[in-house]
Design an enzyme around this catalytic site. Structure first.
Site, PDB file in Angstrom:
ATOM      1  N   ALA A 166       0.442  -0.870  -0.330  1.00  0.00           N
ATOM      2  CA  ALA A 166       0.239   0.210  -0.101  1.00  0.00           C
ATOM      3  C   ALA A 166       0.702   1.659   0.067  1.00  0.00           C
ATOM      4  O   ALA A 166       0.600   2.171  -0.464  1.00  0.00           O
ATOM      5  CB  ALA A 166      -0.847  -0.066   1.638  1.00  0.00           C
TER       6      ALA A 166
ATOM      7  N   SER B 249       2.045   6.164  -3.143  1.00  0.00           N
ATOM      8  CA  SER B 249       1.660   6.644  -3.385  1.00  0.00           C
ATOM      9  C   SER B 249       2.692   6.905  -4.755  1.00  0.00           C
ATOM     10  O   SER B 249       2.905   8.257  -5.392  1.00  0.00           O
ATOM     11  CB  SER B 249       3.419   6.341  -2.543  1.00  0.00           C
ATOM     12  OG  SER B 249       2.130   6.454  -1.385  1.00  0.00           O
TER      13      SER B 249
ATOM     14  N   CYS C 278      -6.338   4.274   5.817  1.00  0.00           N
ATOM     15  CA  CYS C 278      -5.426   3.667   6.023  1.00  0.00           C
ATOM     16  C   CYS C 278      -3.801   4.755   7.209  1.00  0.00           C
ATOM     17  O   CYS C 278      -4.110   5.746   7.224  1.00  0.00           O
ATOM     18  CB  CYS C 278      -4.839   4.665   4.548  1.00  0.00           C
ATOM     19  SG  CYS C 278      -3.024   4.340   4.055  1.00  0.00           S
TER      20      CYS C 278
ATOM     21  N   GLU D  52       5.222  12.755   1.884  1.00  0.00           N
ATOM     22  CA  GLU D  52       5.902  12.626   0.804  1.00  0.00           C
ATOM     23  C   GLU D  52       5.382  13.227  -0.594  1.00  0.00           C
ATOM     24  O   GLU D  52       6.390  14.358  -1.406  1.00  0.00           O
ATOM     25  CB  GLU D  52       5.524  10.937   0.220  1.00  0.00           C
ATOM     26  CG  GLU D  52       6.374  10.185   1.384  1.00  0.00           C
ATOM     27  CD  GLU D  52       6.582   8.551   0.375  1.00  0.00           C
ATOM     28  OE1 GLU D  52       7.216   7.999   0.529  1.00  0.00           O
ATOM     29  OE2 GLU D  52       5.255   8.056   0.116  1.00  0.00           O
TER      30      GLU D  52
END
Length: 431
Positions: free
Chosen positions: A259, A264, A373, A382
């Site tokens: 994940a 990402s 999540c 990020e």
């Protein structure tokens, strides 16, 4: 798209948004066919999804609540079996979900995620230097050279994954999201996964470090030892301390770094792409009228990194309204991508990227309720750092060529296969 009822979900994800709009417009839930002939109910309206995600009558545990899986009618030979066969917090129900989520949440705290910002900045800085060394007039694929590299390095470092496992894990994770995979390919991928994970766990047991894998191994081994000792002492507490079985440990690791990697990459690509093709939106950020965090939220809304969520199951009959009843034991396919463009929430222009949109944060891209999540904070950070640093370094960057870019061939993973960009000159470095 086959518009008969039920219609078959396009395994290549060629036009997931058109498909989602069709689902959303039909009814609160629409019958669809998944690969292998598995029938499910697709749900695409934001309000209905929110309700189901917190409804105790909805489970993700195929072993307890999917009769076709329990009976063997659908088994490990199903090409998408990996999504329901793993036993971790994402597929658990009720108290089992709490039990399995607790060790991961304890190991991956908000403080730990926040503490990773310096390392993220460092990695992004190195990637910017690599890009700056290229010919500024030649196209470069930002997915491969930038968006892919950041979460890969961060996640693999976070989990203490040795470099020898990087290439196999890349291949395995890519296969997870390939919704056109054959049963034989899926079996080979599962076998490769078993070998790779056994190697990783053995390596970290022998060489523990300050990483998520070591933390989860310690939680599993320590509590197992405590429970065995208590049982041997005749305390009557045997089994109470056992938090994770070995399979649950491995499956939790699979969930967490899978994940944290693919989604990402997709998110960073989307944010870069939307700003590159909407210069007026970039200008709003440059003028201070919007933040990089606003960019991230709008990117999450308009293109959720995971389009559909596989699978949930009705613990009992669920009346969805408008004459639609999801029967006990029937699978449910949640369309996070549809929710992000639901005009009932985001207005008639929901398909337009707008960093000033009032509802930009009202998406479901990280889930909702108990299955929200754990890595949401890290993913947001990020992406915000990557996009900010990129446009600071390359303010004249532009898409290379016109037309639509190819997207990943999947109805689960949602992102660009490539992002060709001409960087232009690098901005002068600040003193």
């Amino acid at each position: 798209m086959n518009r008969q009822c039920p219609f078959a979900i396009d395994v290549f994800g060629a036009d997931v948004h058109a498909e989602a709009a069709f689902v959303r417009e039909q009814a609160p839930a629409t019958r669809v066919l998944l690969p292998g002939g598995v029938s499910a109910w697709a749900v695409g309206r934001s309000a209905d999804i929110r309700r189901l995600l917190v409804d105790p009558r909805v489970s993700k545990d195929a072993y307890r609540h999917w009769p076709a899986w329990i009976s063997g009618e659908v088994d490990a030979g199903w090409p998408l079996a990996i999504w329901v066969s793993v036993q971790n917090m994402i597929t658990a129900y009720g108290s089992e979900h709490t039990r399995l989520r607790r060790p991961a949440a304890a190991a991956f705290t908000a403080r730990r995620a926040a503490g990773m910002r310096p390392r993220i900045e460092e990695v992004v800085g190195g990637l910017i230097e690599d890009l700056a060394a290229l010919d500024p007039g030649e196209p470069v694929d930002l997915r491969t050279r930038f968006a892919h590299e950041l979460p890969t390095r961060i996640v693999f470092e976070l989990f203490g994954i040795p470099e020898r496992s990087w290439a196999p894990l890349h291949r395995i994770i890519n296969a997870f999201f390939d919704t056109n995979i054959t049963a034989e390919q899926a079996r080979r991928n599962a076998a490769d996964l078993d070998i790779t994970m056994a190697d990783l766990v053995a390596h970290r047991r022998e060489h523990p470090g300050d990483d998520m894998t070591s933390a989860l191994i310690a939680a599993r081994d320590t509590t197992a030892t405590t429970a065995t000792t208590a049982g041997a002492a005749g305390s009557g507490a045997q089994g109470e301390g056992v938090r994770l079985s070995e399979k649950e440990l491995v499956d939790s690791l699979i969930l967490l770094f899978t994940a944290g990697y693919e989604t990402s990459v997709n998110l960073i690509c989307t944010a870069l792409h939307e700003l590159l093709r909407n210069p007026a939106q970039s200008e709003l950020v440059r003028r201070g009228l919007a933040s990089w965090e606003d960019v991230v939220e709008e990117a999450l809304r308009i293109e959720p990194p995971a389009f559909y969520g596989l699978l949930r199951f009705a613990v009992e009959d669920i009346d969805m309204g408008e004459g639609v009843v999801i029967g006990r034991g029937e699978p449910i396919l949640i369309s996070f991508g549809s929710a992000g463009r639901d005009p009932a929430v985001h207005g008639a222009d929901a398909e337009r990227f707008d960093v000033l949109r009032a509802t930009r944060g009202q998406h479901l891209s990280f889930g909702f309720g108990t299955h929200h999540c754990l890595g949401a904070t890290l993913a947001r950070m990020e992406c915000a750092v990557a996009v900010r640093r990129f446009f600071e370094a390359f303010p004249a960057a532009a898409l290379a060529g016109a037309g639509e870019l190819p997207r990943v061939r999947s109805f689960i993973s949602n992102g660009l296969r490539e992002l060709p960009v001409v960087l232009g000159p690098r901005a002068p470095l600040a003193d």
